[in-house]
Design an enzyme around this catalytic site. Structure first.
Site, mmCIF file in Angstrom:
data_model
loop_
_atom_site.group_PDB
_atom_site.id
_atom_site.type_symbol
_atom_site.label_atom_id
_atom_site.label_comp_id
_atom_site.label_asym_id
_atom_site.label_seq_id
_atom_site.Cartn_x
_atom_site.Cartn_y
_atom_site.Cartn_z
ATOM 1 N N GLY A 1 0.822 -1.205 0.000
ATOM 2 C CA GLY A 1 0.000 0.000 0.000
ATOM 3 C C GLY A 1 0.852 1.248 0.000
ATOM 4 C CG ASP A 2 -0.479 4.484 2.447
ATOM 5 O OD1 ASP A 2 -0.615 3.372 3.010
ATOM 6 O OD2 ASP A 2 -1.029 5.516 2.843
#
Length: 392
Positions: free
Chosen positions: A304-305
């Site tokens: 993800g981030d």
């Protein structure tokens, strides 16, 4: 007078005999040291013509399969036109000699019936042909065509040529064996060259394949241990680097820091601009993270981030300086296509051994510190015991 005639005849016969003996000796000397089969055939043809006083002499030789014979050498009238030609074994005088294993000359006609004699008189003409028979097999023959002076070949010619053929047969057979030996040697050498070429090509292909496989293994290892989007180390490689760093720090009584990084409000970028823009933004973030890395540091994408830093030989104060550099490098807006995006991040720091002595505890506590920083809007935070309660 009669005695003088007889004496002259005897002297003439003696001279002829001496000439024949000299010719036989000369032939033996000429071919005894000759190993080339074609040269042996030619020497035999030349000397046979001198012995017979024939217009033409040819040497027909059987092939290995005994299906045909080929004129391998010759001399005299029209010999050049005939040498090299091949005929079936059942054709002509050579076939007759092969079947009967005996010489052909004009005297043979007397032994044939009238029909066969008439046929052979037309076909054979003034021909004498004696077989060449070696120790192992029938080789071929020596053929004389047309006696010089328009005479027929005599019994004396037959006896002389038969003796000559017997003398040279073994030499021809030896030359054949030597020729076969040379051919076998050449074939063996050619086979060795081909084998060497095949081995060289095989070695080249094996080496090429080995390199290709090694490259493929490296590529697979890289794909297995790196994030496909940003090409940063993935979670598995980050945890392995952290584990190795902990072992070294424990052995050398040093410290190691782990930073957890989360992009603030990244979900809004995906929702508003789409995942393609979000992916491009993540790539640019990864490029900026690399700018502040030391050679010994590891930056990775966990998914993800979420990103992380493994900082060997770095305490909390050193990790905080790295965090400040990271926040600063993230300040300039990102240009993604037609979009200009600003995005901040939150950073959590945990240090070995005070915040954990294994990968799991350090990762958990760095993650707690990151949420503390995100909730407090402080940019970064170092883990403190009890921070877990603030997350509840």
């Amino acid at each position: 007078m009669k005695k003088e005639s007889q004496l002259f005849l005897l002297e003439s016969q003696l001279r002829d005999r001496e000439f024949e003996i000299a010719m036989l000796r000369e032939t033996a000397e000429a071919i005894s040291g000759e190993l080339s089969l074609d040269n042996v055939f030619q020497v035999v043809a030349d000397h046979a013509r001198k012995l017979l006083l024939a217009e033409t002499v040819l040497i027909p030789v059987l092939d290995e399969k005994l299906g045909q014979y080929t004129y391998r050498a010759g001399c005299g009238k029209n010999a050049d036109e005939i040498v090299g030609q091949s005929l079936p074994l059942d054709t002509g005088v050579c076939g007759w000699v092969w079947r009967h294993k005996r010489p052909w000359w004009h005297g043979v006609l007397k032994e044939l019936d009238e029909e066969e004699r008439n046929r052979w008189e037309k076909e054979a003409g003034t021909i004498i042909l004696v077989p060449l028979i070696g120790k192992r097999h029938f080789l071929g023959g020596i053929a004389g065509i047309n006696k010089i002076g328009s005479k027929d070949f005599t019994q004396r010619d037959l006896d002389l040529l038969t003796l000559f053929a017997h003398q040279v047969s073994y030499t021809i057979e030896n030359a054949e064996l030597f020729d076969q030996l040379n051919k076998s040697k050449q074939q063996s050498e050619e086979y060795q060259r081909e084998l060497q070429a095949l081995n060289t090509e095989l070695e080249r292909r094996v080496a090429q394949r080995t390199i290709a496989l090694a490259d493929a293994v490296k590529e697979l290892e890289h794909l297995a241990l790196h994030d496909m989007l940003t090409d940063l180390p993935n979670r598995s490689l980050v945890e392995d680097r952290l584990q190795q760093g902990i072992h070294i720090a424990k052995r050398e009584k040093k410290v190691i820091s782990l930073m957890m990084i989360d992009l603030n409000r990244f979900k809004e970028v995906n929702d508003k601009h789409g995942h393609d823009v979000g992916d491009s933004l993540l790539k640019q973030v990864a490029m900026r993270l690399r700018r502040i890395l030391r050679q010994s540091d590891t930056a990775g994408r966990l998914g993800g981030d979420e990103f992380s830093f493994v900082l060997p030989s770095t305490d909390a104060a050193g990790a905080m300086k790295v965090a400040e550099k990271l926040l600063k490098v993230m300040e300039p807006p990102f240009k993604v296509g037609d979009n200009t995006l600003s995005i901040a991040c939150s950073i959590g720091i945990a240090v070995y051994p005070q915040h954990g002595e294994d990968v799991a505890s350090l990762s958990r506590n760095a993650d707690v510190a990151m949420y503390v920083a995100k909730r407090g809007g402080r940019g970064y935070a170092v883990y403190r015991p009890g921070d877990e309660k603030n997350m509840m």
